[in-house]
Structures are given as structure tokens and as C-alpha cells.
Write a protein that holds these residues in place. Structure first.
Motif, PDB file in Angstrom:
ATOM      1  N   ALA B  31       1.046  -0.699   0.006  1.00 35.11           N
ATOM      2  CA  ALA B  31       0.525  -0.269  -0.080  1.00 35.11           C
ATOM      3  C   ALA B  31       0.706   0.903  -0.097  1.00 35.11           C
ATOM      4  CB  ALA B  31      -1.187   0.105   1.321  1.00 35.11           C
ATOM      5  N   ALA B  32       0.822   1.642  -0.946  1.00 39.92           N
ATOM      6  CA  ALA B  32       1.017   4.032  -1.213  1.00 39.92           C
ATOM      7  C   ALA B  32       0.310   4.614  -1.986  1.00 39.92           C
ATOM      8  CB  ALA B  32       2.920   3.360  -1.731  1.00 39.92           C
ATOM      9  N   ARG B  33       1.300   6.100  -1.638  1.00 44.39           N
ATOM     10  CA  ARG B  33       0.332   6.771  -1.727  1.00 44.39           C
ATOM     11  C   ARG B  33       0.520   6.876  -3.132  1.00 44.39           C
ATOM     12  NH1 ARG B  33       2.611  12.412  -0.817  1.00 44.39           N
ATOM     13  NH2 ARG B  33       4.163  11.292  -0.614  1.00 44.39           N
ATOM     14  N   ASP B  34       1.698   6.446  -4.217  1.00 46.54           N
ATOM     15  CA  ASP B  34       1.901   7.066  -5.280  1.00 46.54           C
ATOM     16  C   ASP B  34       1.702   5.448  -6.196  1.00 46.54           C
ATOM     17  OD1 ASP B  34       2.724   7.793  -8.009  1.00 46.54           O
ATOM     18  OD2 ASP B  34       4.300   8.015  -6.804  1.00 46.54           O
ATOM     19  N   PRO B  35       0.933   5.297  -6.513  1.00 46.77           N
ATOM     20  CA  PRO B  35       0.728   3.973  -7.965  1.00 46.77           C
ATOM     21  C   PRO B  35       2.114   3.735  -8.824  1.00 46.77           C
ATOM     22  CG  PRO B  35      -0.819   5.439  -8.103  1.00 46.77           C
ATOM     23  CD  PRO B  35      -0.128   5.941  -6.744  1.00 46.77           C
ATOM     24  N   GLU B  36       2.159   4.846  -8.794  1.00 42.92           N
ATOM     25  CA  GLU B  36       4.065   5.177 -10.063  1.00 42.92           C
ATOM     26  C   GLU B  36       4.730   4.647  -9.962  1.00 42.92           C
ATOM     27  OE1 GLU B  36       3.793   8.130 -12.880  1.00 42.92           O
ATOM     28  OE2 GLU B  36       1.467   8.627 -12.845  1.00 42.92           O
ATOM     29  N   ALA B  37       5.240   4.499  -8.513  1.00 39.56           N
ATOM     30  CA  ALA B  37       5.947   4.311  -7.956  1.00 39.56           C
ATOM     31  C   ALA B  37       6.293   2.986  -7.507  1.00 39.56           C
ATOM     32  CB  ALA B  37       6.659   5.386  -6.336  1.00 39.56           C
ATOM     33  N   LEU B  38       5.046   2.563  -7.337  1.00 39.66           N
ATOM     34  CA  LEU B  38       4.212   1.447  -6.610  1.00 39.66           C
ATOM     35  C   LEU B  38       4.711  -0.239  -7.049  1.00 39.66           C
ATOM     36  CD1 LEU B  38       4.180  -0.204  -4.073  1.00 39.66           C
ATOM     37  CD2 LEU B  38       1.649   0.328  -4.448  1.00 39.66           C
ATOM     38  N   ASP B  39       3.720   0.156  -8.742  1.00 36.31           N
ATOM     39  CA  ASP B  39       3.827  -0.565  -9.975  1.00 36.31           C
ATOM     40  C   ASP B  39       5.261  -1.480 -10.096  1.00 36.31           C
ATOM     41  OD1 ASP B  39       1.564  -0.716  -9.680  1.00 36.31           O
ATOM     42  OD2 ASP B  39       0.611   0.418 -11.031  1.00 36.31           O
ATOM     43  N   PRO B  40       6.831  -0.314 -10.139  1.00 38.57           N
ATOM     44  CA  PRO B  40       7.393  -1.520 -10.852  1.00 38.57           C
ATOM     45  C   PRO B  40       8.136  -1.902  -9.274  1.00 38.57           C
ATOM     46  CG  PRO B  40       8.035   1.477 -11.151  1.00 38.57           C
ATOM     47  CD  PRO B  40       6.293   1.276 -10.857  1.00 38.57           C
ATOM     48  N   ILE B  41       8.269  -1.236  -8.111  1.00 35.67           N
ATOM     49  CA  ILE B  41       8.521  -1.950  -7.022  1.00 35.67           C
ATOM     50  C   ILE B  41       7.617  -3.825  -6.732  1.00 35.67           C
ATOM     51  CG2 ILE B  41       8.514  -1.637  -4.711  1.00 35.67           C
ATOM     52  CD1 ILE B  41       8.578   0.857  -4.775  1.00 35.67           C
ATOM     53  N   ALA B  42       6.313  -3.738  -7.615  1.00 35.42           N
ATOM     54  CA  ALA B  42       5.639  -4.732  -6.984  1.00 35.42           C
ATOM     55  C   ALA B  42       5.996  -5.702  -8.356  1.00 35.42           C
ATOM     56  CB  ALA B  42       4.247  -4.425  -7.243  1.00 35.42           C
ATOM     57  N   SER B  43       6.344  -5.408  -9.337  1.00 35.90           N
ATOM     58  CA  SER B  43       6.853  -6.219 -10.935  1.00 35.90           C
ATOM     59  C   SER B  43       7.846  -6.884 -10.591  1.00 35.90           C
ATOM     60  CB  SER B  43       6.689  -4.934 -12.525  1.00 35.90           C
ATOM     61  OG  SER B  43       7.628  -4.135 -11.893  1.00 35.90           O
ATOM     62  N   ASP B  44       8.894  -6.009  -9.572  1.00 36.91           N
ATOM     63  CA  ASP B  44      10.036  -6.355  -9.339  1.00 36.91           C
ATOM     64  C   ASP B  44      10.045  -7.967  -8.573  1.00 36.91           C
ATOM     65  OD1 ASP B  44      13.030  -6.147  -8.477  1.00 36.91           O
ATOM     66  OD2 ASP B  44      11.559  -5.030  -6.951  1.00 36.91           O
ATOM     67  N   ILE B  45       9.232  -7.538  -7.904  1.00 31.17           N
ATOM     68  CA  ILE B  45       9.299  -8.614  -6.703  1.00 31.17           C
ATOM     69  C   ILE B  45       8.512 -10.040  -6.973  1.00 31.17           C
ATOM     70  CG2 ILE B  45       8.292  -9.553  -3.938  1.00 31.17           C
ATOM     71  CD1 ILE B  45       8.749  -6.403  -3.313  1.00 31.17           C
ATOM     72  N   ARG B  46       7.416 -10.011  -8.392  1.00 34.47           N
ATOM     73  CA  ARG B  46       6.877 -10.932  -9.182  1.00 34.47           C
ATOM     74  C   ARG B  46       7.733 -11.333  -9.769  1.00 34.47           C
ATOM     75  NH1 ARG B  46       2.511  -6.657  -9.974  1.00 34.47           N
ATOM     76  NH2 ARG B  46       0.787  -7.716  -8.585  1.00 34.47           N
ATOM     77  N   ILE B  47       9.319 -11.216 -10.235  1.00 34.80           N
ATOM     78  CA  ILE B  47      10.057 -11.969 -10.993  1.00 34.80           C
ATOM     79  C   ILE B  47      10.901 -12.643  -9.577  1.00 34.80           C
ATOM     80  CG2 ILE B  47      11.902 -11.642 -12.754  1.00 34.80           C
ATOM     81  CD1 ILE B  47      10.426  -8.752 -13.831  1.00 34.80           C
ATOM     82  N   ARG B  48      11.217 -11.594  -8.829  1.00 34.11           N
ATOM     83  CA  ARG B  48      12.049 -12.656  -7.719  1.00 34.11           C
ATOM     84  C   ARG B  48      11.171 -13.646  -7.340  1.00 34.11           C
ATOM     85  NH1 ARG B  48      15.878  -8.449  -5.833  1.00 34.11           N
ATOM     86  NH2 ARG B  48      15.735  -6.455  -6.769  1.00 34.11           N
ATOM     87  N   SER B  49       9.551 -13.942  -7.279  1.00 36.03           N
ATOM     88  CA  SER B  49       9.702 -14.672  -6.318  1.00 36.03           C
ATOM     89  C   SER B  49       8.380 -15.316  -6.778  1.00 36.03           C
ATOM     90  CB  SER B  49       8.949 -13.904  -4.877  1.00 36.03           C
ATOM     91  OG  SER B  49       7.806 -12.871  -4.859  1.00 36.03           O
ATOM     92  N   THR B  50       7.700 -16.232  -6.144  1.00 43.30           N
ATOM     93  CA  THR B  50       6.245 -16.643  -7.262  1.00 43.30           C
ATOM     94  C   THR B  50       4.847 -16.721  -6.005  1.00 43.30           C
ATOM     95  OG1 THR B  50       6.360 -18.383  -5.958  1.00 43.30           O
ATOM     96  CG2 THR B  50       7.373 -18.468  -8.347  1.00 43.30           C
ATOM     97  N   VAL B  51       5.338 -15.599  -4.973  1.00 44.57           N
ATOM     98  CA  VAL B  51       4.105 -15.461  -3.780  1.00 44.57           C
ATOM     99  C   VAL B  51       3.231 -14.226  -4.468  1.00 44.57           C
ATOM    100  CG1 VAL B  51       5.827 -15.487  -2.534  1.00 44.57           C
ATOM    101  CG2 VAL B  51       5.008 -13.690  -2.949  1.00 44.57           C
ATOM    102  N   ASP B  52       2.178 -14.578  -4.038  1.00 41.82           N
ATOM    103  CA  ASP B  52       1.004 -13.850  -4.427  1.00 41.82           C
ATOM    104  C   ASP B  52       0.840 -12.031  -4.083  1.00 41.82           C
ATOM    105  OD1 ASP B  52      -0.271 -15.776  -5.883  1.00 41.82           O
ATOM    106  OD2 ASP B  52      -1.305 -16.017  -3.688  1.00 41.82           O
ATOM    107  N   ILE B  53       0.802 -10.797  -5.206  1.00 49.40           N
ATOM    108  CA  ILE B  53       1.406  -9.772  -5.041  1.00 49.40           C
ATOM    109  C   ILE B  53      -0.171  -8.550  -5.567  1.00 49.40           C
ATOM    110  CG2 ILE B  53       2.341  -7.770  -5.118  1.00 49.40           C
ATOM    111  CD1 ILE B  53       4.513  -9.229  -5.710  1.00 49.40           C
ATOM    112  N   GLN B  54      -0.698  -8.466  -4.280  1.00 46.71           N
ATOM    113  CA  GLN B  54      -1.537  -6.849  -4.753  1.00 46.71           C
ATOM    114  C   GLN B  54      -0.951  -5.617  -4.411  1.00 46.71           C
ATOM    115  OE1 GLN B  54      -3.643  -9.341  -1.956  1.00 46.71           O
ATOM    116  NE2 GLN B  54      -3.925 -10.782  -3.560  1.00 46.71           N
ATOM    117  N   THR B  55      -1.846  -5.048  -4.504  1.00 46.18           N
ATOM    118  CA  THR B  55      -1.342  -3.484  -4.446  1.00 46.18           C
ATOM    119  C   THR B  55      -2.143  -2.362  -4.710  1.00 46.18           C
ATOM    120  OG1 THR B  55      -1.430  -2.831  -6.676  1.00 46.18           O
ATOM    121  CG2 THR B  55       1.041  -3.004  -5.671  1.00 46.18           C
ATOM    122  N   VAL B  56      -2.684  -1.704  -3.514  1.00 47.61           N
ATOM    123  CA  VAL B  56      -3.716  -0.777  -2.940  1.00 47.61           C
ATOM    124  C   VAL B  56      -3.344   0.650  -2.986  1.00 47.61           C
ATOM    125  CG1 VAL B  56      -4.969  -2.413  -2.272  1.00 47.61           C
ATOM    126  CG2 VAL B  56      -3.591  -1.314  -0.874  1.00 47.61           C
TER     127      VAL B  56
END
Lengths: 445, 243
Positions: B31-56
């Protein structure tokens, strides 16, 4: 402003440093006039990433894509090799090329075009780069590859960060069955023996030798040859390893918590280390299976090992000489080093394969790397060695260098002039990317 | 798969905490204020792992919306880690009302309102753990950053009370005080290496602290003693010191 140095702790400078999370932020950092240089994880040894304004790339470290079929990984330049290994070894992938530390960034690996124990088979890191994005002086992003903007690609691989700031790169990982290496070690009692051994080792993927740079006379060049292959599942005999061939237990992590006094490393302690280390390997051939950390990164197990050299810092003198000059040249240079008694215990010998690239260090021939605590005597010795290396048609590794002069660089890098002109052209009169090293060796003014 | 909700997920520290949990097999809600900063962080972790990730999207200062945000989560978290914070300019914060208000709103009020929402759910479920990043600056008000420090002191007191309330209900509350951290805010400063934690060190301390149900974590141990000493300097001496 803060004090900062590369791995050799020589030189130490005061610099203004700032990092960036996005390309836009970096573009803003490039706007003010004045020179900058990218700084990754500070594992080059000398001053190649030092400058009064430095842009830290470590925060720019996201993975961008991975193709499970081909193993092609695209990531930002601040990603460390260790991060790639942590994520991908458990999934059955390994780096195409790795130097003796995994604590370096992808940007640094490309800018210094690093090599590893498999150079004679797989070449340098740059040869595995499929494409990369680089930010130029005026903030534009150029995508380059061996076929697209090939001239720019050519001067960026091994270009020491002088063409721009590498943002991201795509390269192919290699498939592995296990996280282990089938390793074979054997002793060589002198220089001729170890060189024979290298020349008979070209069908091994990995080969390297530790060499005792203090042994003189008949024993000069006595060394321990290490060769390795990625272990297959069948190579694992230990049951715990068999059941999880790609998983490693957390290794023991040591630290050198403080900078040791300068006298900690002295001729006696170094001599003692070398004698012990050489005799640790008994005569004959020894085979064992070791995890990849033990094989590739023994020193990474000791945090801050550079502190053993004390406050004065150290430099690693790494040169290569062509294979034709090989035996006689290496004998002459090694004799000069052993006579000086200045060499320390971390000395590594390797036979490179062919290399075709513009500014990269490797060439078909022998490379020797050894650490020296900084001292007036060592600096005098380097001057003598420089002349010998140049005479044999060899050169020094820019990623390790902190002291060679412009004349030496000019003489030994055949494309020095063309490189300088290419960089000048990119700069359009106002130098943007420059390091203390690039000024010292005269690539930038 | 266990799930951790990370509030304020775009900071260096939060990103390291997210990566650590993903590496340990936890699903993530970022969860973070700025989705534009959050999305690349989420997609980075999606490549690093196989866990479920949501952003809000989450704004610490939008207090009224905290309940809605929590109710709207697809997966209710097992652990909540509140990493958001705002360190303004202290000189400005001495007199600029907006800066004072912002510092307190993000570091204290936003924490209190959001964690109260979380606490209510965890208490009802009778399980869960909450960790929040407070600061050694809250251990004693010093002239160099007392506005920020007092907001963090409030947070520390809030967490201590929450811990006291929820301890009997099977819910654990952990206070984290990082000391100096090597982050974007400090990269150009000369900090003593032995007292400066990397984001990865902080992430390990948070993860391990939660596993061991620690109450108050100083990410580097010397800080516990440094702050112990600073807290015990008599006020008549302390007020004359430059700190």
C-alpha cells in the motif's frame, strides 16, 4: 559531501553523492553543468568510479523481466550479481560470467566488461549482453545492442561509464542442474608446470590458479590449479544435497570489523600464509564437490576483507600479456615481483581465451593479479612492471587500476585514441562523464 | 500463504521488508500513495518470487478513509507493517504550521487511525501481528528534530499501549527503532558505519523480530544503549547540550 573510496581504500576522496529511483530522477541529476560518474557497489579497486560528483546506482535495482524458456533476464543496472544468484540459482539458472566477487552491480560488470574463470570458453560479461539502455549526457535514452546502435554498444562495453549511465541490460543466464561445482585441485611446483596445466585445461569450463608470489628460485611460480564444472545431479553423493540440489544452507559469514593496523600484513605474516596455503593441498589431484559460493566467491564470505590492508589501502596490480610472450614474459615479471618481496597472498593466475572487443581488458594470454599494500616501494615496482608489461604487448585492468599514467594507457590499449575521440564526440565539447581515472589516463581532459 | 500488508511500501526500508517477506514465502499487499512508484516495485518482486502480490492506494493523511481501505482488501493480512513516515525540514517545522501539521499527521495521527482499524480486526480474530517503524528520535526530544521526534514519541507510546491491550488477545505489537539508516534520505551524509543500518539489515531485524515476538527492536544493538544514556541525562544538563 561524504568521504568515499573504492574497494582498495586508495584513493579516498570527498564527494557529493546522490542516488536515483527512476530515469526521470537521473535526468534531473544530469541537468546541472559539471562532470559526474556512476558509482555502483564500490568494488572496482581504484578510482574508476570516483569523482567529485557521483551518481549512485544501487537504488536503481529492479528486475524488469525474465523469460523462463530462454533464461533471458532484464534488470536495472544497480542490481547486484548476488541478488541474481539468490533469486535464480534455486530455479536452476546461473550467471553466464562472474568475477571473483558477486558484490558488483550489472552496470559495473558491463562498464568494466568483467571476466571470470570461464573466460577461455565463454569470454567476458559484455559478450552475453543482448541489449541495454543507456542515458546519455543530455538525458536521452539510447537502446543499444551488437546490432542496434552498435557503435555506441561497442564503446559502452568496457567503456568505464564514460559514454553514459547504463540504466538496464538484458542478458542470458545459463541452465544449471545443481548449485554445486565439481572441483579438481592439484599442485604445480613451479611456473612451467602450472602453465602446462593451463594449456591442458582448455576443455574445462572453469580454471584458475592461486600462485605463491613469494616463492623464489626453483619454486618460483608454485601454485595450486583449480578447475571446475557445474555439478550434475548425478555428481552429488550427499543425500541432503541430492534432495535439494539447488538449495544452499546459509554459509558462515565473517567480518573484519575494523581497519587493521598497517603492520598486520608484513613480509613474515604473508610468507607464513603462503607456505601454509600451498602445503594445505597435498601433491596429486583432489576432487570434491563444493557449493558455488565456495568455488567462485571465497572472499565474499568475509565482509570488509579489504580492511586487513590497513588505512593506507591497497591496489591490485592485474596485467595480461599475450600468449606468445607467455612463458618468458611471465617468468621475467614474476621474478621481478618475487625479488621485491612486496607481493601479498592474494595472487591469481589465469589463461584467457581469444577476445574481440574494443576497450576490454582480456586478450588471449596470461593474466596475473596480485594485491599490494600501498607504499612508495610498491609504486616504484609498478613503474618497472608497467614497462615490462608494455614491452611484452600486454596491458593493465582498468577496474583494478589506481595509478597507471596516460602514457602507459596509450601504449597498451590499441583503441585508446579512437575511444577518446568517440567519447569527445558524444560530449559535444562539454565533458559530462569523467572519473578520476579517465582524467589521469587522459581519456577525458 | 500467509499475507503481510505493508503500509507505505515505496520507501527503501519498506521495499527491503517486502522482498524479505516474499523470499520467505509470504504473500504481499503493498500500500502506498503513489501507484506510479509502487507498480515497478511490485513487478520487481513478482519476478524475484512466486508469491501473490496486490497493490492498493493508501494515503496516511486520509484518516477518514482508513477503515474503507482495510475493508476493501481482498486478502486480510496476518501481519501488518507500517513503514510510512515523513521527515520534514526541522528548521521549517519550527514555525511553519503546515509543516508541523504534516509531520504529526503522517507520523502520528495516520499511524494511530490506520493501526486502530487493523487492531480491531486482529482483536476480533484473536490473532495477528503489527509492527510499526518508530524512531530513536522519539526517545527524547532534542533541539535538532523535536517536531518529528515528538510525533514518533507519540507513536511509540501508542504502540506500547496497543501492545498492552492486545497482548491478552493473541495479537502481537512490535515497535521498531532503526537509528541511522542508509537510505535515500542519508546517502550524502557521513554516518558512522557501526551505527548505520542498511535497508536489508532493517528488513532482517523486522522479520526476525516478528518471528521471535520481540516488543521493541533497535535494528542495531548499540542504539539501545546510546538511547538509554541519552534518556538518563538529567534535564538541567540536557537542556544545555547541543543535540
Amino acid at each position: 559531501m561524504r568521504k568515499i573510496a573504492d574497494w582498495g581504500n586508495y584513493p579516498v576522496i570527498e564527494a557529493d553523492v546522490s542516488g536515483f529511483d527512476t530515469a526521470d530522477q537521473l535526468r534531473r541529476e544530469l541537468e546541472p553543468p559539471g562532470e559526474v560518474i556512476a558509482f555502483g557497489n564500490g568494488r572496482s579497486y581504484g578510482d574508476a568510479s570516483l569523482q567529485k560528483r557521483m551518481l549512485l546506482t544501487r537504488r536503481f535495482n529492479k528486475f524488469l523481466s525474465f523469460n523462463e524458456e530462454t533464461g533471458e533476464l532484464c534488470c536495472q543496472a544497480g542490481v547486484l550479481l548476488s541478488e541474481i544468484l539468490d533469486v535464480f540459482v534455486p530455479r536452476g539458472w546461473f550467471l553466464p560470467v562472474t568475477p571473483g566477487t558477486k558484490q558488483i552491480t550489472i552496470g559495473g560488470a558491463i562498464a568494466a566488461d568483467v571476466h571470470g574463470k570461464n573466460h577461455h570458453v565463454d569470454g567476458s560479461f559484455g559478450q552475453h549482453v543482448v541489449s541495454m539502455d543507456v542515458m546519455r549526457n543530455e538525458g536521452s535514452i539510447i537502446t543499444c545492442s551488437p546490432t542496434e546502435n552498435a557503435d555506441f554498444f561497442k564503446i559502452t562495453v568496457g567503456g568505464m561509464g564514460l559514454s553514459g549511465i547504463i540504466l538496464s541490460a538484458a542478458f542470458k543466464l545459463r541452465r544449471i542442474e545443481t548449485a554445486y561445482i565439481r572441483e579438481e585441485t592439484r599442485r604445480a611446483s613451479n611456473l612451467d608446470e602450472i602453465m602446462d596445466s593451463f594449456e591442458a585445461s582448455t576443455d574445462w569450463t572453469y580454471s584458475v590458479a592461486w600462485i605463491d608470489c613469494l616463492a623464489k628460485g626453483d619454486a618460483m611460480g608454485r601454485s595450486i590449479m583449480t578447475r571446475g564444472e557445474h555439478a550434475t545431479a548425478g555428481d552429488l553423493v550427499n543425500q541432503a544435497r541430492q534432495s535439494a540440489p539447488l538449495k544452499l544452507k546459509k554459509g558462515l559469514k565473517l567480518d573484519v570489523p575494523i581497519t587493521l593496523p598497517n603492520f598486520a600484513l608484513n613480509p613474515l605474516s604473508m610468507k607464513a600464509f603462503n607456505v601454509l596455503y600451498y602445503n594445505k593441498t597435498r601433491p596429486g589431484t583432489h576432487q570434491r564437490v563444493v557449493d558455488y559460493n565456495g568455488f567462485f566467491y571465497p572472499l565474499d564470505a568475509i565482509d570488509n576483507w579489504n580492511r586487513i590492508y590497513g588505512k593506507r589501502g591497497f591496489t591490485q596490480y592485474q596485467f595480461v600479456i599475450p600468449k606468445e610472450a607467455g612463458r618468458d614474459g611471465m617468468r621475467a615479471i614474476l621474478k621481478r615481483i618475487t625479488d621485491s618481496g612486496l607481493g601479498s597472498f592474494l595472487a591469481v593466475l589465469k589463461l584467457f581465451g581469444e577476445q574481440e572487443s574494443f576497450m576490454s581488458f582480456p586478450m588471449a594470454g596470461y593474466t596475473l593479479a596480485l594485491d599490494f599494500p600501498i607504499s612508495v616501494k610498491a609504486m616504484e615496482l609498478f613503474k618497472v612492471l608497467d614497462a615490462m608489461v608494455a614491452d611484452y604487448g600486454g596491458r593493465l585492468y582498468l577496474a583494478k587500476d589506481s595509478r597507471m599514467n596516460a602514457e602507459m594507457f596509450e601504449k597498451t590499449y590499441p583503441n585508446a585514441d579512437e575511444f577518446r575521440q568517440a567519447i569527445a564526440m558524444l560530449n559535444e565539447g562539454e565533458t559530462k562523464f569523467a572519473s578520476l581515472q579517465s582524467k589521469r589516463i587522459g581519456i577525458t581532459s | 500463504m500467509k499475507n503481510v500488508l505493508i503500509l507505505g511500501a515505496t520507501s527503501d526500508m519498506a521495499r527491503a521488508i517486502a522482498k524479505k517477506h516474499a523470499a520467505e514465502g509470504w504473500g504481499l499487499t503493498l500500500a502506498a500513495r503513489d501507484p506510479e512508484a509502487l507498480d515497478p516495485i511490485a513487478s520487481d518482486i513478482r519476478i524475484r518470487s512466486t508469491v501473490d502480490i496486490q497493490t492498493v492506494p493508501f494515503d496516511a493523511k486520509d484518516f477518514a478513509n482508513h477503515q474503507n481501505l482495510y475493508d476493501s482488501l481482498d486478502v486480510k493480512p496476518d501481519v501488518v507493517i507500517a513503514c510510512f513516515g515523513y521527515m520534514g525540514d526541522q528548521d521549517q517545522a519550527r514555525s511553519d504550521l503546515g509543516e508541523i501539521e504534516r509531520t504529526i499527521a503522517v507520523n502520528f495521527t495516520g499511524m494511530a487511525t490506520m493501526l486502530s482499524v487493523v487492531a480491531a480486526d486482529f482483536e476480533r480474530r484473536g490473532s495477528g501481528a503489527i509492527a510499526a517503524i518508530s524512531s530513536v528520535a522519539g526517545d527524547r526530544g532534542r533541539q535538532s528534530n523535536y517536531v518529528y521526534g515528538s510525533a514518533k514519541a507519540g507513536l511509540t507510546a501508542y504502540l506500547s499501549g496497543l501492545r498492552n491491550r492486545l497482548a491478552k488477545k493473541g495479537v502481537h505489537v512490535m515497535t521498531v527503532k532503526p537509528g541511522f539508516a542508509r537510505t535515500k534520505m542519508t546517502e550524502n551524509l557521513e554516518l558512522p558505519a557501526a551505527l548505520t543500518a542498511s535497508p536489508e539489515q532493517i528488513a532482517d531485524a523486522v522479520f526476525n523480530g516478528l518471528e521471535k515476538k520481540k516488543n521493541v527492536v533497535y535494528t542495531l544493538w548499540p542504539w539501545r544503549y546510546i538511547m538509554l544514556i541519552i534518556r538518563h541525562i538529567p534535564e538541567f544538563i540536557f537542556k544545555k547540550m547541543k543535540m
